[in-house]
Design a protein around this motif. Structure first.
Motif, mmCIF file in Angstrom:
data_model
loop_
_atom_site.group_PDB
_atom_site.id
_atom_site.type_symbol
_atom_site.label_atom_id
_atom_site.label_comp_id
_atom_site.label_asym_id
_atom_site.label_seq_id
_atom_site.Cartn_x
_atom_site.Cartn_y
_atom_site.Cartn_z
ATOM 1 N N ALA A 80 0.836 -1.208 0.000
ATOM 2 C CA ALA A 80 0.000 0.000 0.000
ATOM 3 C C ALA A 80 0.866 1.252 0.000
ATOM 4 O O ALA A 80 1.947 1.284 0.577
ATOM 5 C CB ALA A 80 -0.914 0.009 1.224
ATOM 6 N N ARG A 81 0.352 2.279 -0.688
ATOM 7 C CA ARG A 81 0.969 3.616 -0.603
ATOM 8 C C ARG A 81 0.429 4.250 0.673
ATOM 9 O O ARG A 81 -0.773 4.436 0.799
ATOM 10 C CB ARG A 81 0.577 4.466 -1.806
ATOM 11 C CG ARG A 81 1.318 4.110 -3.075
ATOM 12 C CD ARG A 81 0.769 4.902 -4.270
ATOM 13 N NE ARG A 81 0.261 6.217 -3.958
ATOM 14 C CZ ARG A 81 0.901 7.370 -4.215
ATOM 15 N NH1 ARG A 81 2.063 7.366 -4.811
ATOM 16 N NH2 ARG A 81 0.349 8.530 -3.911
ATOM 17 N N ARG A 82 1.325 4.577 1.604
ATOM 18 C CA ARG A 82 0.923 5.125 2.893
ATOM 19 C C ARG A 82 1.442 6.536 3.081
ATOM 20 O O ARG A 82 2.591 6.832 2.784
ATOM 21 C CB ARG A 82 1.471 4.265 4.037
ATOM 22 C CG ARG A 82 0.734 2.975 4.229
ATOM 23 C CD ARG A 82 1.280 2.196 5.430
ATOM 24 N NE ARG A 82 0.808 0.848 5.329
ATOM 25 C CZ ARG A 82 1.326 -0.063 4.514
ATOM 26 N NH1 ARG A 82 2.348 0.222 3.766
ATOM 27 N NH2 ARG A 82 0.804 -1.262 4.475
ATOM 28 N N TRP A 83 0.576 7.361 3.649
ATOM 29 C CA TRP A 83 0.928 8.722 4.034
ATOM 30 C C TRP A 83 0.773 8.785 5.540
ATOM 31 O O TRP A 83 -0.319 8.574 6.071
ATOM 32 C CB TRP A 83 0.013 9.723 3.334
ATOM 33 C CG TRP A 83 0.112 9.612 1.849
ATOM 34 C CD1 TRP A 83 -0.710 8.901 1.013
ATOM 35 C CD2 TRP A 83 1.114 10.190 1.013
ATOM 36 N NE1 TRP A 83 -0.276 9.023 -0.285
ATOM 37 C CE2 TRP A 83 0.850 9.809 -0.318
ATOM 38 C CE3 TRP A 83 2.217 11.007 1.257
ATOM 39 C CZ2 TRP A 83 1.628 10.204 -1.396
ATOM 40 C CZ3 TRP A 83 2.998 11.414 0.188
ATOM 41 C CH2 TRP A 83 2.701 11.014 -1.121
ATOM 42 N N TYR A 94 0.097 19.184 0.983
ATOM 43 C CA TYR A 94 -0.135 19.765 -0.335
ATOM 44 C C TYR A 94 0.970 19.415 -1.325
ATOM 45 O O TYR A 94 0.805 19.574 -2.526
ATOM 46 C CB TYR A 94 -0.322 21.283 -0.221
ATOM 47 C CG TYR A 94 -1.499 21.619 0.667
ATOM 48 C CD1 TYR A 94 -2.775 21.158 0.355
ATOM 49 C CD2 TYR A 94 -1.325 22.355 1.830
ATOM 50 C CE1 TYR A 94 -3.850 21.440 1.187
ATOM 51 C CE2 TYR A 94 -2.399 22.640 2.660
ATOM 52 C CZ TYR A 94 -3.656 22.177 2.329
ATOM 53 O OH TYR A 94 -4.719 22.452 3.146
ATOM 54 N N ALA A 95 2.091 18.924 -0.824
ATOM 55 C CA ALA A 95 3.165 18.440 -1.701
ATOM 56 C C ALA A 95 2.962 16.970 -2.064
ATOM 57 O O ALA A 95 3.594 16.464 -2.982
ATOM 58 C CB ALA A 95 4.522 18.623 -1.028
ATOM 59 N N ALA A 96 2.087 16.296 -1.337
ATOM 60 C CA ALA A 96 1.811 14.880 -1.610
ATOM 61 C C ALA A 96 0.992 14.754 -2.887
ATOM 62 O O ALA A 96 0.209 15.649 -3.228
ATOM 63 C CB ALA A 96 1.044 14.265 -0.442
ATOM 64 N N ARG A 97 1.171 13.670 -3.589
ATOM 65 C CA ARG A 97 0.375 13.370 -4.786
ATOM 66 C C ARG A 97 -0.414 12.112 -4.497
ATOM 67 O O ARG A 97 0.070 11.000 -4.656
ATOM 68 C CB ARG A 97 1.274 13.209 -6.020
ATOM 69 C CG ARG A 97 1.942 14.501 -6.439
ATOM 70 C CD ARG A 97 0.895 15.564 -6.831
ATOM 71 N NE ARG A 97 1.459 16.901 -6.866
ATOM 72 C CZ ARG A 97 1.104 17.882 -6.034
ATOM 73 N NH1 ARG A 97 0.222 17.695 -5.096
ATOM 74 N NH2 ARG A 97 1.645 19.068 -6.145
ATOM 75 N N PHE A 98 -1.640 12.322 -4.013
ATOM 76 C CA PHE A 98 -2.496 11.213 -3.596
ATOM 77 C C PHE A 98 -3.067 10.484 -4.803
ATOM 78 O O PHE A 98 -3.313 11.089 -5.851
ATOM 79 C CB PHE A 98 -3.641 11.730 -2.721
ATOM 80 C CG PHE A 98 -3.167 12.346 -1.435
ATOM 81 C CD1 PHE A 98 -2.737 11.558 -0.390
ATOM 82 C CD2 PHE A 98 -3.154 13.723 -1.276
ATOM 83 C CE1 PHE A 98 -2.299 12.124 0.799
ATOM 84 C CE2 PHE A 98 -2.721 14.309 -0.098
ATOM 85 C CZ PHE A 98 -2.300 13.502 0.942
ATOM 86 N N GLY A 123 5.858 4.322 5.143
ATOM 87 C CA GLY A 123 5.149 5.351 4.394
ATOM 88 C C GLY A 123 5.902 6.669 4.391
ATOM 89 O O GLY A 123 6.973 6.802 4.986
ATOM 90 N N GLN A 124 5.293 7.637 3.718
ATOM 91 C CA GLN A 124 5.859 8.988 3.592
ATOM 92 C C GLN A 124 5.213 9.893 4.637
ATOM 93 O O GLN A 124 3.986 9.981 4.715
ATOM 94 C CB GLN A 124 5.579 9.529 2.185
ATOM 95 C CG GLN A 124 5.939 10.968 1.971
ATOM 96 C CD GLN A 124 7.438 11.213 2.022
ATOM 97 O OE1 GLN A 124 8.211 10.446 1.464
ATOM 98 N NE2 GLN A 124 7.841 12.279 2.698
#
Length: 167
Positions: A80-83, A94-98, A123-124
Motif C-alpha cells: 500500500a501507498r501510505r501517508w 499539499y506536496a503529496a500526490r495522492f 510510508g511517507q
C-alpha cells in the motif's frame, strides 16, 4: 457530488483514544466511501455509546477492519501507498500526490504516530500546515482535511484524464 472511487481511500487510525473522534471518522468514511482501519490498542470499546453516537446512523455504511497491531495491518497491505500524518513532519500534505487506494495513517490523540511507525519505512511522512507554536489539530479534523485533499486530487486527476494505477 462526490463520485465513489473504484479503489477507495483507507483511513487508518493507530491507537485512537477518544470515541467521538473515531465515530466522526467513521461518519466521514460513510459519506466518502473510504475504508476505516483501526489498529489496537484502542482507548475504548468499539461498542462504546459515544463512538456509536458520533457515527450516527451511518455504521451500516462503514467498512471497518480491526487489527491487533500495526505489524498485522502492514502484513495485510504490504504494498500500500501510505501517508503518515504527523504535526512534526517536514513535508506538507499539499506536496503529496495522492492516488486512489492510498492509505492515510494517523496516530492517537495523545501521542500521535509513534517513532517506530514514523521511522519504520512504512510510508511517507506529511503534515497539515499550521501556524507556528501550535501543537496539533483535533484527530477527526485532521482526518477530514487529509481525506478531502486526497479526494480532491484524485477527482481532479480523473477530470484531467490521468490514469491512476488499478492494483
Amino acid at each position: 457530488m462526490l463520485e465513489p472511487l473504484a479503489r477507495p481511500l483507507h483511513l487508518v487510525l493507530v491507537s485512537p483514544q477518544i470515541p467521538p473522534n473515531t465515530g466522526n471518522v467513521a461518519r466521514l468514511c460513510a459519506v466518502t466511501g473510504s475504508r476505516l482501519i483501526l489498529v489496537e490498542p484502542l482507548g475504548f470499546s468499539i461498542a462504546d455509546r459515544d463512538l456509536k453516537r458520533a457515527g450516527l446512523d451511518y455504521w451500516d455504511k462503514v467498512f471497518l477492519k480491526l487489527y491487533p497491531t500495526y505489524s498485522a495491518y502492514l502484513e495485510e497491505f504490504p504494498d500500500a501507498r501510505r501517508w503518515l500524518f504527523s504535526a512534526r513532519a517536514a513535508t506538507s500534505l499539499y506536496a503529496a500526490r495522492f492516488e486512489a487506494g492510498d492509505h492515510l495513517v494517523f496516530g492517537s490523540e495523545v501521542t500521535g504516530l509513534l517513532p517506530e511507525v514514523m521511522e519504520g519505512g512504512s510510508g511517507q511522512a506529511v503534515t497539515i500546515p499550521m501556524l507556528e507554536a501550535r501543537r496539533s489539530l483535533n484527530l477527526s479534523t485532521s482526518v477530514g482535511i487529509a481525506t478531502y485533499e486526497a479526494l480532491r486530487q484524485v477527482q481532479l486527476g480523473r477530470a484531467a484524464g490521468q490514469a491512476f494505477p488499478t492494483s
